[in-house]
Design a protein around this motif. Sequence first.
Motif, PDB file in Angstrom:
ATOM      1  N   UNK A   1      -7.341 -27.780  10.684  1.00  0.00           N
ATOM      2  CA  UNK A   1      -6.625 -28.778  11.485  1.00  0.00           C
ATOM      3  C   UNK A   1      -5.755 -29.668  10.598  1.00  0.00           C
ATOM      4  N   UNK A   2      -6.308 -30.164   9.521  1.00  0.00           N
ATOM      5  CA  UNK A   2      -5.567 -31.060   8.630  1.00  0.00           C
ATOM      6  C   UNK A   2      -4.489 -30.311   7.853  1.00  0.00           C
ATOM      7  N   UNK A   3      -4.760 -29.033   7.537  1.00  0.00           N
ATOM      8  CA  UNK A   3      -3.753 -28.238   6.833  1.00  0.00           C
ATOM      9  C   UNK A   3      -2.559 -27.949   7.737  1.00  0.00           C
ATOM     10  N   UNK A   4      -2.814 -27.733   9.036  1.00  0.00           N
ATOM     11  CA  UNK A   4      -1.724 -27.515   9.977  1.00  0.00           C
ATOM     12  C   UNK A   4      -0.772 -28.705  10.007  1.00  0.00           C
ATOM     13  N   UNK A   5      -1.323 -29.899   9.851  1.00  0.00           N
ATOM     14  CA  UNK A   5      -0.518 -31.117   9.875  1.00  0.00           C
ATOM     15  C   UNK A   5       0.170 -31.396   8.543  1.00  0.00           C
ATOM     16  N   UNK A   6      -0.272 -30.726   7.500  1.00  0.00           N
ATOM     17  CA  UNK A   6       0.258 -31.001   6.176  1.00  0.00           C
ATOM     18  C   UNK A   6      -0.438 -32.149   5.475  1.00  0.00           C
ATOM     19  N   UNK A   7      -1.553 -32.615   6.041  1.00  0.00           N
ATOM     20  CA  UNK A   7      -2.310 -33.707   5.422  1.00  0.00           C
ATOM     21  C   UNK A   7      -2.951 -33.247   4.119  1.00  0.00           C
ATOM     22  N   UNK A   8      -3.472 -32.024   4.118  1.00  0.00           N
ATOM     23  CA  UNK A   8      -4.035 -31.392   2.923  1.00  0.00           C
ATOM     24  C   UNK A   8      -3.542 -29.949   2.902  1.00  0.00           C
ATOM     25  N   UNK A   9      -3.867 -29.233   1.839  1.00  0.00           N
ATOM     26  CA  UNK A   9      -3.562 -27.811   1.774  1.00  0.00           C
ATOM     27  C   UNK A   9      -4.787 -27.059   1.288  1.00  0.00           C
ATOM     28  N   UNK A  10      -4.856 -25.778   1.610  1.00  0.00           N
ATOM     29  CA  UNK A  10      -5.995 -24.977   1.191  1.00  0.00           C
ATOM     30  C   UNK A  10      -6.038 -24.813  -0.320  1.00  0.00           C
ATOM     31  N   UNK A  11      -4.888 -24.922  -0.980  1.00  0.00           N
ATOM     32  CA  UNK A  11      -4.822 -24.762  -2.435  1.00  0.00           C
ATOM     33  C   UNK A  11      -5.115 -26.069  -3.174  1.00  0.00           C
ATOM     34  N   UNK A  12      -5.255 -27.159  -2.443  1.00  0.00           N
ATOM     35  CA  UNK A  12      -5.507 -28.459  -3.069  1.00  0.00           C
ATOM     36  C   UNK A  12      -6.895 -28.491  -3.683  1.00  0.00           C
ATOM     37  N   UNK A  13      -7.013 -29.195  -4.804  1.00  0.00           N
ATOM     38  CA  UNK A  13      -8.289 -29.250  -5.505  1.00  0.00           C
ATOM     39  C   UNK A  13      -9.085 -30.500  -5.118  1.00  0.00           C
ATOM     40  N   UNK A  14     -10.395 -30.406  -5.257  1.00  0.00           N
ATOM     41  CA  UNK A  14     -11.284 -31.519  -4.927  1.00  0.00           C
ATOM     42  C   UNK A  14     -10.895 -32.775  -5.699  1.00  0.00           C
ATOM     43  N   UNK A  15     -10.529 -32.612  -6.965  1.00  0.00           N
ATOM     44  CA  UNK A  15     -10.190 -33.760  -7.801  1.00  0.00           C
ATOM     45  C   UNK A  15      -8.987 -34.539  -7.270  1.00  0.00           C
ATOM     46  N   UNK A  16      -8.151 -33.891  -6.447  1.00  0.00           N
ATOM     47  CA  UNK A  16      -7.012 -34.590  -5.865  1.00  0.00           C
ATOM     48  C   UNK A  16      -7.431 -35.598  -4.807  1.00  0.00           C
ATOM     49  N   UNK A  17      -8.623 -35.414  -4.236  1.00  0.00           N
ATOM     50  CA  UNK A  17      -9.056 -36.237  -3.112  1.00  0.00           C
ATOM     51  C   UNK A  17     -10.238 -37.136  -3.421  1.00  0.00           C
ATOM     52  N   UNK A  18     -11.036 -36.754  -4.398  1.00  0.00           N
ATOM     53  CA  UNK A  18     -12.239 -37.533  -4.711  1.00  0.00           C
ATOM     54  C   UNK A  18     -12.150 -38.121  -6.116  1.00  0.00           C
ATOM     55  N   UNK A  19     -12.108 -39.439  -6.231  1.00  0.00           N
ATOM     56  CA  UNK A  19     -12.111 -40.048  -7.559  1.00  0.00           C
ATOM     57  C   UNK A  19     -13.418 -39.733  -8.276  1.00  0.00           C
ATOM     58  N   UNK A  20     -13.340 -39.566  -9.556  1.00  0.00           N
ATOM     59  CA  UNK A  20     -14.522 -39.240 -10.334  1.00  0.00           C
ATOM     60  C   UNK A  20     -14.731 -37.762 -10.556  1.00  0.00           C
ATOM     61  N   UNK A  21     -13.877 -36.902  -9.972  1.00  0.00           N
ATOM     62  CA  UNK A  21     -14.034 -35.464 -10.137  1.00  0.00           C
ATOM     63  C   UNK A  21     -12.978 -34.852 -11.052  1.00  0.00           C
ATOM     64  N   UNK A  22     -12.124 -35.676 -11.642  1.00  0.00           N
ATOM     65  CA  UNK A  22     -11.149 -35.151 -12.592  1.00  0.00           C
ATOM     66  C   UNK A  22     -11.878 -34.552 -13.793  1.00  0.00           C
ATOM     67  N   UNK A  23     -11.433 -33.383 -14.228  1.00  0.00           N
ATOM     68  CA  UNK A  23     -12.019 -32.679 -15.373  1.00  0.00           C
ATOM     69  C   UNK A  23     -13.487 -32.309 -15.156  1.00  0.00           C
ATOM     70  N   UNK A  24     -13.901 -32.247 -13.899  1.00  0.00           N
ATOM     71  CA  UNK A  24     -15.262 -31.823 -13.576  1.00  0.00           C
ATOM     72  C   UNK A  24     -15.245 -30.404 -13.023  1.00  0.00           C
ATOM     73  N   UNK A  25     -16.349 -29.688 -13.204  1.00  0.00           N
ATOM     74  CA  UNK A  25     -16.424 -28.312 -12.719  1.00  0.00           C
ATOM     75  C   UNK A  25     -16.147 -28.255 -11.223  1.00  0.00           C
TER      76      UNK A  25
END
Length: 274
Positions: free
Chosen positions: A5-29
């Motif tokens: 639903x959110x990808x259809x709107x362009x809010x997120x994309x399936x190729x987007x990474x978790x670190x783009x949306x959740x602080x604290x996950x940069x450089x994390x597995x």
Amino acid sequence: MLLSRLAERGTVSLEQRVADLLPGFADRTAGRATLGDLASHRSGLPRLHPRSAVASLRSAYAVHRGRDPYRGMDRAEFLGRAAAITSAGTPGEFEYSNLGMSLLGHALAAGTNPEGRYQALLERELLTPLRMTRTVVHTGPEPLPDVPDDLALPHNRNGRPGEPWRSEGYAPSGVGVWSTAQDLARLLLAIIEERAPGMDAARPRFDAEGPNRIGLGWFILTRDGREVTWHNGGTGGSCSFIGIDRENGRGAVVLSNTNHDVDSLGAHLILAED
């Protein structure tokens, strides 16, 4: 379906990474996982967060005794444990992960809601449009104020009652979610009529276990030329199944308050065969 639903709107994309949306996950597995891989169980993340041998034994004993192994694990604790994961399997290979699906839910919520609450996202995008008014996410240790008085409490195979499982952290994978056959029938009908939010989630995309393929969350099984879109679930003392033969307009919901598997019953109701 929320991701679709959110990808259809362009809010997120399936190729987007978790670190783009959740602080604290940069450089994390876990931060390197894409939303699409989380939704199709191809992120390489484990089924649950890693535990020590002693903690695993305690959890298994809790389930055996009919107790809640999550004990109200909240969102902050869940995200902290997910961020601490240092190794994973091979991305792109199917490996079912409740941890990954829960991480997806929290990532989507963080990207669309200032407070990052999964329940608010679920209600706004799916439950309210489909009038699923008796489906709730209850995660706290307090009594269950929003669920029906006649709710079916869980039991093990010997009839012993158990505690309902509750966890804000694992809520996006079903822990603490209460629903009814009528509400889930509304979801089934909306999918059959192709008006459900995030319908593209039911499209098969990748190979999964055995003869199954997987879309975003949904499994798809082809048998004798008939395609069944389905999923199941279980906690300590409850089991569920939902499935649809979209071409023939036939679906089934099976909810049980014991830990007896109900998949074969659900499949029988849909396929009308043994």
